[in-house]
Design a protein around this motif. Structure first.
Motif, PDB file in Angstrom:
ATOM      1  N   ASN A 162       0.872  -1.395   0.134  1.00 29.34           N
ATOM      2  CA  ASN A 162      -0.033   0.031  -0.023  1.00 29.34           C
ATOM      3  C   ASN A 162       0.682   1.254  -0.038  1.00 29.34           C
ATOM      4  OD1 ASN A 162      -2.560  -1.514   0.002  1.00 29.34           O
ATOM      5  ND2 ASN A 162      -2.372  -1.722   2.108  1.00 29.34           N
ATOM      6  N   LEU A 163       1.804   1.190   0.763  1.00 32.39           N
ATOM      7  CA  LEU A 163       2.985   2.299   0.715  1.00 32.39           C
ATOM      8  C   LEU A 163       3.208   2.865  -0.837  1.00 32.39           C
ATOM      9  CD1 LEU A 163       4.490   4.238   2.359  1.00 32.39           C
ATOM     10  CD2 LEU A 163       6.349   2.747   2.546  1.00 32.39           C
ATOM     11  N   ASP A 196       8.364   3.866 -16.155  1.00 33.73           N
ATOM     12  CA  ASP A 196       8.129   2.371 -16.323  1.00 33.73           C
ATOM     13  C   ASP A 196       7.656   1.599 -15.297  1.00 33.73           C
ATOM     14  OD1 ASP A 196       9.654   2.491 -18.907  1.00 33.73           O
ATOM     15  OD2 ASP A 196      11.325   3.217 -17.608  1.00 33.73           O
ATOM     16  N   GLU A 197       8.019   1.726 -13.992  1.00 36.24           N
ATOM     17  CA  GLU A 197       7.399   1.001 -12.810  1.00 36.24           C
ATOM     18  C   GLU A 197       5.967   1.275 -12.722  1.00 36.24           C
ATOM     19  OE1 GLU A 197       9.882   1.170  -9.466  1.00 36.24           O
ATOM     20  OE2 GLU A 197      11.518   0.021 -10.463  1.00 36.24           O
ATOM     21  N   SER A 198       5.475   2.631 -12.651  1.00 35.55           N
ATOM     22  CA  SER A 198       4.236   3.067 -12.426  1.00 35.55           C
ATOM     23  C   SER A 198       3.466   2.592 -13.558  1.00 35.55           C
ATOM     24  CB  SER A 198       4.103   4.639 -12.381  1.00 35.55           C
ATOM     25  OG  SER A 198       4.831   4.961 -11.402  1.00 35.55           O
ATOM     26  N   LYS A 199       3.712   2.419 -14.792  1.00 34.28           N
ATOM     27  CA  LYS A 199       3.074   1.866 -15.751  1.00 34.28           C
ATOM     28  C   LYS A 199       2.812   0.415 -15.577  1.00 34.28           C
ATOM     29  CE  LYS A 199       2.976   1.474 -20.916  1.00 34.28           C
ATOM     30  NZ  LYS A 199       3.293   2.039 -22.287  1.00 34.28           N
ATOM     31  N   HIS A 200       3.538  -0.290 -15.047  1.00 33.40           N
ATOM     32  CA  HIS A 200       3.440  -1.681 -14.397  1.00 33.40           C
ATOM     33  C   HIS A 200       2.333  -1.905 -13.534  1.00 33.40           C
ATOM     34  CE1 HIS A 200       4.259  -5.901 -13.560  1.00 33.40           C
ATOM     35  NE2 HIS A 200       4.456  -5.527 -12.290  1.00 33.40           N
ATOM     36  N   TRP A 201       2.569  -1.120 -12.601  1.00 31.05           N
ATOM     37  CA  TRP A 201       1.356  -0.986 -11.577  1.00 31.05           C
ATOM     38  C   TRP A 201      -0.135  -0.576 -11.958  1.00 31.05           C
ATOM     39  CZ3 TRP A 201       1.979  -1.635  -5.960  1.00 31.05           C
ATOM     40  CH2 TRP A 201       3.300  -1.812  -5.579  1.00 31.05           C
ATOM     41  N   LYS A 202       0.003   0.396 -13.093  1.00 30.60           N
ATOM     42  CA  LYS A 202      -1.296   0.881 -13.531  1.00 30.60           C
ATOM     43  C   LYS A 202      -1.825  -0.201 -14.178  1.00 30.60           C
ATOM     44  CE  LYS A 202      -4.369   3.841 -14.658  1.00 30.60           C
ATOM     45  NZ  LYS A 202      -5.468   4.470 -13.632  1.00 30.60           N
ATOM     46  N   GLU A 203      -1.077  -0.969 -15.147  1.00 31.80           N
ATOM     47  CA  GLU A 203      -1.615  -1.903 -15.966  1.00 31.80           C
ATOM     48  C   GLU A 203      -2.237  -3.280 -15.235  1.00 31.80           C
ATOM     49  OE1 GLU A 203       1.866  -3.034 -18.474  1.00 31.80           O
ATOM     50  OE2 GLU A 203       1.428  -1.514 -19.801  1.00 31.80           O
ATOM     51  N   GLN A 204      -1.726  -3.406 -13.839  1.00 36.36           N
ATOM     52  CA  GLN A 204      -2.143  -4.648 -13.127  1.00 36.36           C
ATOM     53  C   GLN A 204      -3.496  -4.261 -12.467  1.00 36.36           C
ATOM     54  OE1 GLN A 204      -0.535  -7.453 -13.226  1.00 36.36           O
ATOM     55  NE2 GLN A 204       0.840  -6.345 -14.555  1.00 36.36           N
ATOM     56  N   GLY A 205      -3.968  -2.999 -12.514  1.00 29.88           N
ATOM     57  CA  GLY A 205      -4.783  -2.219 -11.839  1.00 29.88           C
ATOM     58  C   GLY A 205      -4.702  -1.873 -10.309  1.00 29.88           C
ATOM     59  N   TRP A 206      -3.498  -2.006  -9.971  1.00 31.12           N
ATOM     60  CA  TRP A 206      -3.168  -1.975  -8.470  1.00 31.12           C
ATOM     61  C   TRP A 206      -3.379  -0.326  -8.071  1.00 31.12           C
ATOM     62  CZ3 TRP A 206       1.870  -5.317  -9.123  1.00 31.12           C
ATOM     63  CH2 TRP A 206       1.525  -6.740  -9.254  1.00 31.12           C
ATOM     64  N   LEU A 207      -3.170   0.620  -9.132  1.00 34.26           N
ATOM     65  CA  LEU A 207      -3.326   2.091  -8.725  1.00 34.26           C
ATOM     66  C   LEU A 207      -4.790   2.322  -8.619  1.00 34.26           C
ATOM     67  CD1 LEU A 207      -0.540   3.792 -10.716  1.00 34.26           C
ATOM     68  CD2 LEU A 207      -0.268   2.302  -8.347  1.00 34.26           C
ATOM     69  N   SER A 253      -7.162   0.422  -6.830  1.00 34.56           N
ATOM     70  CA  SER A 253      -7.510  -0.293  -5.670  1.00 34.56           C
ATOM     71  C   SER A 253      -7.686  -1.937  -5.688  1.00 34.56           C
ATOM     72  CB  SER A 253      -9.165   0.070  -5.171  1.00 34.56           C
ATOM     73  OG  SER A 253      -8.827   1.466  -5.096  1.00 34.56           O
ATOM     74  N   LYS A 254      -7.152  -2.372  -6.840  1.00 29.63           N
ATOM     75  CA  LYS A 254      -7.195  -3.841  -7.033  1.00 29.63           C
ATOM     76  C   LYS A 254      -5.729  -4.417  -6.096  1.00 29.63           C
ATOM     77  CE  LYS A 254      -9.397  -4.713 -11.439  1.00 29.63           C
ATOM     78  NZ  LYS A 254      -9.219  -5.508 -12.964  1.00 29.63           N
ATOM     79  N   LYS A 255      -6.100  -5.712  -5.660  1.00 24.70           N
ATOM     80  CA  LYS A 255      -4.879  -6.215  -5.036  1.00 24.70           C
ATOM     81  C   LYS A 255      -4.455  -7.496  -5.603  1.00 24.70           C
ATOM     82  CE  LYS A 255      -5.282  -3.192  -1.840  1.00 24.70           C
ATOM     83  NZ  LYS A 255      -4.329  -1.957  -1.425  1.00 24.70           N
ATOM     84  N   PRO A 256      -3.199  -7.844  -5.494  1.00 29.24           N
ATOM     85  CA  PRO A 256      -2.599  -9.275  -6.138  1.00 29.24           C
ATOM     86  C   PRO A 256      -3.075 -10.374  -5.338  1.00 29.24           C
ATOM     87  CG  PRO A 256      -0.949  -7.961  -5.155  1.00 29.24           C
ATOM     88  CD  PRO A 256      -2.204  -7.107  -5.084  1.00 29.24           C
ATOM     89  N   TRP A 257      -3.728 -10.208  -4.094  1.00 26.97           N
ATOM     90  CA  TRP A 257      -4.004 -11.243  -3.278  1.00 26.97           C
ATOM     91  C   TRP A 257      -5.463 -11.352  -3.310  1.00 26.97           C
ATOM     92  CZ3 TRP A 257      -1.365  -7.275  -1.464  1.00 26.97           C
ATOM     93  CH2 TRP A 257      -1.874  -6.305  -0.622  1.00 26.97           C
ATOM     94  N   ARG A 258      -6.119 -12.645  -2.980  1.00 26.64           N
ATOM     95  CA  ARG A 258      -7.486 -12.802  -2.966  1.00 26.64           C
ATOM     96  C   ARG A 258      -8.047 -12.342  -1.844  1.00 26.64           C
ATOM     97  NH1 ARG A 258      -5.912 -18.423  -4.856  1.00 26.64           N
ATOM     98  NH2 ARG A 258      -6.059 -18.539  -7.053  1.00 26.64           N
TER      99      ARG A 258
END
Length: 230
Positions: free
Chosen positions: A198-199, A212-223, A225-230
């Motif tokens: 979250n930090l 580059d790194e922010s784009k990766h996070w954006k593509e995952q939907g993590w920016l 509110s999505k989370k990579p865990w269930r």
């Protein structure tokens, strides 16, 4: 159940044999993929930071991709390293360095938050816990929530010299550990990992979208509110 075993040395010593026994108690032979270091990744990180900009720009990307693709498909990761000077083997340390871009502050892989992992280390005498710790720490920072460890001082220089008493103990230990790993549910990440994730969300939101790194996070939907865990 797919298992990937990454061995921190080319030769099949005591640590390897324990890892192999564990693999075979968890799943069938055709579900096991093995890598040997340094044979399958014979490089040290040069510190060029190319992977931070674009992971495919790493000069060793092709070899790394084969290993990462296998790890992503696996449900369980087993990392074995003999204890050298109370530390992991040099090839295992090089492996850790070469995959640091997958740590949570950089380009974490969603699949890692849904895996189980085991770290195995042996020594003739002592120091196994010190060899295990850097590997365990890397798995944590990849986001792996279930990390188990097995350390044993075997009082021998190779597998052939391991006493029958110790081999019986290892068989029993691996049976218990394999059952524990197979029966366990994938946990939620620790509070520390959630805090770190979250930090980094807040940090990446402040960066330019095209970094580059922010784009990766954006593509995952993590920016968003999505989370990579269930």
């Amino acid at each position: 159940m797919k298992v990937v075993m990454i061995n921190g040395q080319n030769h099949k010593g005591s640590t390897y044999h324990i890892g192999k026994i564990l693999c075979e108690k968890i799943t069938q032979e055709n579900e096991i993929t093995e890598f040997f270091l340094p044979k399958d990744l014979n490089h040290f990180c040069t510190g060029c930071l190319a992977c931070i900009q674009d992971e495919s720009k790493c000069p060793f990307y092709n070899q790394k991709k084969v290993i990462m693709d296998a790890m992503e498909e696996a449900e369980i990761l087993i990392l074995t390293t003999p204890t050298y000077c109370m530390a992991p083997s040099a090839p295992m340390k090089a492996f850790i360095d070469l995959f640091y871009q997958y740590w949570i502050p950089h380009r974490p892989r969603k699949s890692m938050f849904l895996k189980k992992a085991i770290v195995v280390s042996t020594a003739a005498g002592a120091g196994m816990s010190k060899a295990i710790e850097p590997v365990k720490r890397t798995l944590k920072y990849w986001g792996v929530p279930n990390v188990y460890t097995y350390a044993l001082g075997i009082q021998a220089g190779n597998w052939e010299e391991v006493s029958e008493k110790n081999k019986i103990k290892i068989e029993k230990d691996m049976k218990r550990l394999s059952e524990k790993v197979k029966d366990s549910k994938v946990k939620q990440p620790s509070l520390y990992i959630k805090f770190m994730f979250n930090l980094m969300v807040k940090a990446k939101q402040k960066e330019d979208y095209f970094s580059d790194e922010s784009k990766h996070w954006k593509e995952q939907g993590w920016l968003d509110s999505k989370k990579p865990w269930r």
